[in-house]
Design an enzyme around this catalytic site. Structure first.
Site, short mmCIF file in Angstrom:
data_model
loop_
_atom_site.label_atom_id
_atom_site.label_comp_id
_atom_site.label_asym_id
_atom_site.label_seq_id
_atom_site.Cartn_x
_atom_site.Cartn_y
_atom_site.Cartn_z
N ASP A 9 -6.38 -39.33 -25.02
CA ASP A 9 -5.41 -39.40 -23.89
C ASP A 9 -4.06 -38.91 -24.39
O ASP A 9 -3.81 -38.84 -25.60
CB ASP A 9 -5.29 -40.84 -23.36
N SER A 10 -3.19 -38.61 -23.43
CA SER A 10 -1.83 -38.21 -23.80
C SER A 10 -1.08 -39.38 -24.44
O SER A 10 -0.04 -39.18 -25.05
CB SER A 10 -1.07 -37.75 -22.55
N CYS A 72 -8.05 -38.81 -19.80
CA CYS A 72 -6.78 -38.39 -19.22
C CYS A 72 -7.12 -37.54 -18.01
O CYS A 72 -7.80 -36.51 -18.14
CB CYS A 72 -6.02 -37.56 -20.26
N GLU A 157 4.22 -45.89 -20.74
CA GLU A 157 4.31 -45.40 -22.12
C GLU A 157 5.49 -46.06 -22.85
O GLU A 157 5.42 -46.35 -24.03
CB GLU A 157 4.48 -43.88 -22.06
N CYS A 191 -4.96 -41.89 -12.70
CA CYS A 191 -4.27 -41.71 -13.98
C CYS A 191 -4.61 -42.94 -14.81
O CYS A 191 -4.51 -44.06 -14.31
CB CYS A 191 -2.76 -41.61 -13.78
N HIS A 193 -3.14 -44.41 -17.05
CA HIS A 193 -2.03 -45.34 -17.30
C HIS A 193 -1.87 -46.36 -16.16
O HIS A 193 -1.32 -47.44 -16.36
CB HIS A 193 -0.70 -44.58 -17.42
N1 DGL Z 1 -3.08 -40.88 -18.70
C1 DGL Z 1 -3.00 -39.54 -18.23
C2 DGL Z 1 -3.73 -39.28 -16.95
O1 DGL Z 1 -4.72 -39.97 -16.72
C3 DGL Z 1 -1.74 -38.76 -18.42
C4 DGL Z 1 -0.41 -39.32 -18.06
C5 DGL Z 1 0.66 -38.38 -18.55
O2 DGL Z 1 0.69 -38.11 -19.75
O3 DGL Z 1 1.43 -37.87 -17.72
O4 DGL Z 1 -3.40 -38.43 -16.20
#
Ligand code: DGL
Length: 273
Positions: A9-10, A72, A157, A191, A193
């Site tokens: 993931d990012s 991600c 984050e 997402c 997150h």
């Molecule tokens: N967790 C990621 C997603 O599912 C990326 C969030 C990000 O880095 O902008 O899109």
């Protein structure tokens, strides 16, 4: 040779996938890679996301993974197909990279009664239109309304997801998507997150709207994938181990993992260029 299942993931969002996958595949070994130094991916171009994601995938392969999950949505929406079709045949034929969007989309058909659903995601995911395209392929009768929530992943984050000021950002986008389509009965958290914001999101949703959080669907789909692909499963080591890599400071990663995963971990720092 056997290796770990890679989860990329990012940043910290992939933890929400790792947790659920771990619940379903307790014996397997996982190698988590968070590109925390380059997060958020949401506003980045496809070229940049491809450059970072491909490097991460190669590192995970070098560390012995046979299978990598892009945990991600932004990378799954914008670069997974390129990696699967153009890169993999050259860099690692026989190894696999899977995303998180397909398992989520497959689940939606039996969950919505109004056949109106909403998708919340990063700018990258939403403006790619990937969710709408994929949902239309499987369920042409479902009306999809999407909403980009630019600040949300960064708030998570930074570890500020429980702070009171975050409500402002949550309320704004929930109101906006429900104004666009008041018949929505399911909202996909598109997402990884966002499940960390779920308590706040729920506060602003009427009872008639349910949240679809991806983790369980991705986990079930992975279990099914490994069952259907014994040639991949036989390369997955099974000692119940987890390893963590981050492109940010390892101390910061360790303390955030403590909060998000509620356990003590060790991490190694590495760089992407
Ligand atoms: N967790 C990621 C997603 O599912 C990326 C969030 C990000 O880095 O902008 O899109």
């Amino acid at each position: 040779m056997k290796g770990f299942i890679g989860i990329f993931d990012s940043g910290y969002g992939g933890f929400t996938i790792l947790e659920k996958v771990r619940d379903h595949l307790s014996k397997y070994d996982f190698l988590y890679f968070g590109d925390n130094a380059n997060t958020p991916y949401g506003p980045r171009s496809s070229e940049t996301i491809h450059k970072f994601t491909l490097q991460a995938v190669k590192i995970l392969f070098d560390k012995g993974c046979y299978l990598v999950i892009l945990a991600c949505n932004t990378a799954s929406a914008k670069v997974l197909q390129t990696i699967q079709q153009n890169d993999l045949p050259n860099i690692a034929p026989g190894k696999k990279v899977l995303g998180v969007i397909r398992p989520t989309v497959e689940a939606i058909g039996s969950l919505t009664h109004t056949r109106h659903i909403g998708v919340l995601g990063t700018e990258g995911t939403i403006y790619s239109g990937f969710y709408s395209i994929e949902i239309r392929k499987l369920f042409p009768d479902i009306i999809v309304t999407e909403e980009a929530c630019p600040a949300w992943a960064s708030l998570v984050e930074k570890g500020e997801h429980n702070q009171a000021y975050v409500d402002h950002f949550i309320k704004k986008h929930i109101k906006s998507i429900l104004n666009k389509d008041p018949l929505i009965d399911i909202i996909i958290l598109g997402c990884t997150h966002y499940p960390l914001l779920e308590t706040k999101i729920k506060k602003y949703l009427p009872n008639s709207v349910s949240i679809l959080s991806q983790g369980n669907y991705v986990a079930k789909s992975l279990v099914n994938y490994l069952y259907r692909h014994p040639e991949i499963d036989m390369h997955c080591s099974k000692n119940g181990i987890e390893c963590f890599y981050t492109t940010e400071s390892k101390n910061k990663f360790i303390s955030m993992a403590n909060i998000f995963l509620k356990k003590k971990i060790n991490a190694t720092q590495l760089n992407l260029i």
